[in-house]
Design an enzyme around this catalytic site. Structure first.
Site, PDB file in Angstrom:
ATOM      1  N   LYS A  65     -40.003 -31.757 -76.592  1.00  0.00           N
ATOM      2  CA  LYS A  65     -40.073 -33.187 -76.429  1.00  0.00           C
ATOM      3  C   LYS A  65     -39.180 -33.639 -75.142  1.00  0.00           C
ATOM      4  O   LYS A  65     -39.750 -34.749 -74.391  1.00  0.00           O
ATOM      5  CB  LYS A  65     -39.228 -33.694 -77.586  1.00  0.00           C
ATOM      6  CG  LYS A  65     -40.292 -33.692 -78.645  1.00  0.00           C
ATOM      7  CD  LYS A  65     -39.449 -34.241 -80.084  1.00  0.00           C
ATOM      8  CE  LYS A  65     -40.151 -34.364 -81.396  1.00  0.00           C
ATOM      9  NZ  LYS A  65     -39.523 -35.315 -82.262  1.00  0.00           N
ATOM     10  N   ASP A  99     -41.392 -41.697 -82.953  1.00  0.00           N
ATOM     11  CA  ASP A  99     -40.580 -41.470 -84.006  1.00  0.00           C
ATOM     12  C   ASP A  99     -40.083 -42.722 -84.560  1.00  0.00           C
ATOM     13  O   ASP A  99     -39.731 -42.911 -85.596  1.00  0.00           O
ATOM     14  CB  ASP A  99     -39.413 -40.357 -83.780  1.00  0.00           C
ATOM     15  CG  ASP A  99     -40.055 -39.069 -83.604  1.00  0.00           C
ATOM     16  OD1 ASP A  99     -40.939 -38.905 -84.579  1.00  0.00           O
ATOM     17  OD2 ASP A  99     -39.455 -38.057 -82.935  1.00  0.00           O
TER      18      ASP A  99
HETATM   19  P1  NAP Z   1     -31.065 -32.913 -83.625  1.00  0.00           P
HETATM   20  O1  NAP Z   1     -31.453 -33.387 -82.359  1.00  0.00           O
HETATM   21  O2  NAP Z   1     -30.611 -31.206 -83.593  1.00  0.00           O
HETATM   22  O3  NAP Z   1     -29.848 -33.496 -84.304  1.00  0.00           O
HETATM   23  C1  NAP Z   1     -29.003 -33.137 -85.296  1.00  0.00           C
HETATM   24  C2  NAP Z   1     -27.979 -34.036 -85.879  1.00  0.00           C
HETATM   25  O4  NAP Z   1     -27.337 -33.844 -86.821  1.00  0.00           O
HETATM   26  C3  NAP Z   1     -26.978 -34.330 -84.740  1.00  0.00           C
HETATM   27  O5  NAP Z   1     -26.259 -35.594 -84.773  1.00  0.00           O
HETATM   28  C4  NAP Z   1     -25.556 -33.206 -85.520  1.00  0.00           C
HETATM   29  O6  NAP Z   1     -24.155 -33.816 -85.220  1.00  0.00           O
HETATM   30  C5  NAP Z   1     -25.922 -33.688 -87.010  1.00  0.00           C
HETATM   31  N1  NAP Z   1     -25.734 -32.574 -87.767  1.00  0.00           N
HETATM   32  C6  NAP Z   1     -25.801 -31.164 -88.070  1.00  0.00           C
HETATM   33  N2  NAP Z   1     -25.311 -30.579 -88.750  1.00  0.00           N
HETATM   34  C7  NAP Z   1     -24.330 -31.353 -89.342  1.00  0.00           C
HETATM   35  C8  NAP Z   1     -23.237 -31.279 -90.236  1.00  0.00           C
HETATM   36  N3  NAP Z   1     -23.159 -30.045 -90.843  1.00  0.00           N
HETATM   37  N4  NAP Z   1     -22.478 -32.462 -90.463  1.00  0.00           N
HETATM   38  C9  NAP Z   1     -22.709 -33.494 -89.749  1.00  0.00           C
HETATM   39  N5  NAP Z   1     -23.666 -33.706 -88.883  1.00  0.00           N
HETATM   40  C10 NAP Z   1     -24.504 -32.564 -88.509  1.00  0.00           C
HETATM   41  O7  NAP Z   1     -32.090 -33.018 -84.903  1.00  0.00           O
HETATM   42  P2  NAP Z   1     -33.166 -34.007 -84.907  1.00  0.00           P
HETATM   43  O8  NAP Z   1     -34.463 -33.683 -84.305  1.00  0.00           O
HETATM   44  O9  NAP Z   1     -32.348 -35.551 -84.550  1.00  0.00           O
HETATM   45  O10 NAP Z   1     -33.517 -34.072 -86.531  1.00  0.00           O
HETATM   46  C11 NAP Z   1     -32.668 -34.388 -87.451  1.00  0.00           C
HETATM   47  C12 NAP Z   1     -33.193 -34.220 -88.732  1.00  0.00           C
HETATM   48  O11 NAP Z   1     -34.287 -35.156 -88.702  1.00  0.00           O
HETATM   49  C13 NAP Z   1     -33.769 -32.866 -89.327  1.00  0.00           C
HETATM   50  O12 NAP Z   1     -33.646 -32.629 -90.559  1.00  0.00           O
HETATM   51  C14 NAP Z   1     -35.562 -33.223 -89.024  1.00  0.00           C
HETATM   52  O13 NAP Z   1     -36.240 -32.390 -89.764  1.00  0.00           O
HETATM   53  C15 NAP Z   1     -35.450 -34.954 -89.404  1.00  0.00           C
HETATM   54  N6  NAP Z   1     -36.384 -35.490 -88.973  1.00  0.00           N
HETATM   55  C16 NAP Z   1     -37.495 -35.957 -89.475  1.00  0.00           C
HETATM   56  C17 NAP Z   1     -38.427 -36.858 -89.014  1.00  0.00           C
HETATM   57  C18 NAP Z   1     -39.374 -37.729 -89.820  1.00  0.00           C
HETATM   58  O14 NAP Z   1     -40.583 -38.189 -89.450  1.00  0.00           O
HETATM   59  N7  NAP Z   1     -38.953 -37.819 -91.008  1.00  0.00           N
HETATM   60  C19 NAP Z   1     -38.494 -36.937 -87.441  1.00  0.00           C
HETATM   61  C20 NAP Z   1     -37.595 -36.266 -86.802  1.00  0.00           C
HETATM   62  C21 NAP Z   1     -36.622 -35.520 -87.386  1.00  0.00           C
HETATM   63  P3  NAP Z   1     -23.611 -33.155 -83.939  1.00  0.00           P
HETATM   64  O15 NAP Z   1     -24.029 -34.013 -82.670  1.00  0.00           O
HETATM   65  O16 NAP Z   1     -22.247 -33.343 -84.190  1.00  0.00           O
HETATM   66  O17 NAP Z   1     -23.902 -31.695 -83.756  1.00  0.00           O
END
Ligand code: NAP
Length: 271
Positions: A65, A99
């Site tokens: 992305k 998104d």
């Molecule tokens: P990402 O860029 O990897 O970001 C992950 C986020 O989660 C960061 O803010 C990270 O915090 C936090 N995090 C991870 N483990 C943690 C923990 N143990 N405790 C507290 N914070 C934690 O991932 P992303 O692409 O944004 O996706 C995030 C989630 O959204 C995923 O589950 C994904 O499947 C879902 N999602 C859903 C949709 C939908 O259409 N429904 C679309 C996109 C994503 P730090 O910065 O501190 O590491």
């Protein structure tokens, strides 16, 4: 026959093929949607290849992305967010990010207004960036709380150019929640296989709160179970996934797809 697809690595888990193929079938369109495993190094070749082969449009997922910004012509919003999840190939290669609109539409579908509302957004990763920009653009007051506060601060620095936002860590979550109308989990906490994790529990919530978990696997996350205990309104991540797909489909085909058919296809596949 027109081809569409999602590029990513890994990509076999993607729910987009089942969702878009259900629409093509329902609308009687001679189109197919497939998943293609493409590495970051090969993204440019894959995009040009799809373009000359006459693909109707593409989605991009992890880890492509951000890289796409250097190759396609991004919209202003995609550039601000820093990521492209939809490429339109009709005239050159235009990159969109749907998104955030997906999240906004998931709220709108339940009749939830965001203008002037206090929104507590947990997370500052890719999905949080898209949601923060979209909600702030539409007049929400967004507090971005992240485990790593520096990332929340960096995101706020960008978002305040277009709307209201402030940063926080996780220390004052209870107070922040009591001042919030909407709580959105955009972290990966609670996602399969770590389904027994949640950042917020029922005693931190109130019954007038809307709790939206963008995690869609499982559909009923621990956060949503806790929210139900507190009597709050709950929204799961499936509808964001569906509505980002709705927006992509509209960009590619200029047609409105049947949302209920997309939702059914995704929920059946997840179940
Ligand atoms: P990402 O860029 O990897 O970001 C992950 C986020 O989660 C960061 O803010 C990270 O915090 C936090 N995090 C991870 N483990 C943690 C923990 N143990 N405790 C507290 N914070 C934690 O991932 P992303 O692409 O944004 O996706 C995030 C989630 O959204 C995923 O589950 C994904 O499947 C879902 N999602 C859903 C949709 C939908 O259409 N429904 C679309 C996109 C994503 P730090 O910065 O501190 O590491």
């Amino acid at each position: 026959m027109k081809l569409f697809g999602v590029l990513g690595d890994p990509v076999s888990h993607s729910l987009s093929p089942v969702m878009h193929n259900a629409v093509f079938k329902a609308l009687g369109m001679d189109c197919e949607y497939h998943a293609f495993r493409v590495s970051t190094e090969n993204l440019e070749k894959a995009l040009y290849g799809a373009s000359v082969l006459g693909f109707g449009g593409l989605n991009l997922t992890i880890p492509l992305k951000e890289k796409a910004l250097d190759i396609v012509k991004p919209t202003e919003l995609a550039r601000q967010i820093g990521a492209v999840n939809t490429v339109d190939l009709k005239e050159g290669m235009v990159g969109y990010n749907t998104d955030g609109i997906g999240a906004k539409m998931a709220l709108a579908r339940r009749g939830i207004e965001i203008k002037g509302k206090n929104v507590l957004l947990l997370g500052a990763g890719g999905a949080a960036r898209a949601i923060a920009f979209e909600l702030a653009k539409d007049g929400a007051k967004v507090t971005i709380a992240n485990r790593t506060i520096d990332r929340a601060e960096a995101l706020v620095k960008d978002v305040i150019k277009i709307g209201k936002a402030k940063a926080s860590g996780f220390e004052d979550l209870k107070d922040l929640i009591s001042d919030s109308d909407i709580l959105i989990n955009s972290t990966s906490v609670g996602m399969y296989p770590k389904i027994s994790e949640t950042i917020v529990t029922s005693e931190m919530m109130h019954k007038d709160l809307v709790v939206f978990d963008i995690v869609y696997n499982p559909q009923n996350t621990l956060l949503l179970k806790e929210a139900k205990k507190a009597g709050a309104t709950t929204i799961d991540g499936v509808m964001m996934l569906v509505f980002q797909g709705v927006e992509s489909f509209k960009i590619w085909t200029e047609r409105m797809p049947p949302v209920d058919i997309m939702e059914k296809a995704v929920r059946e596949k997840l179940a």
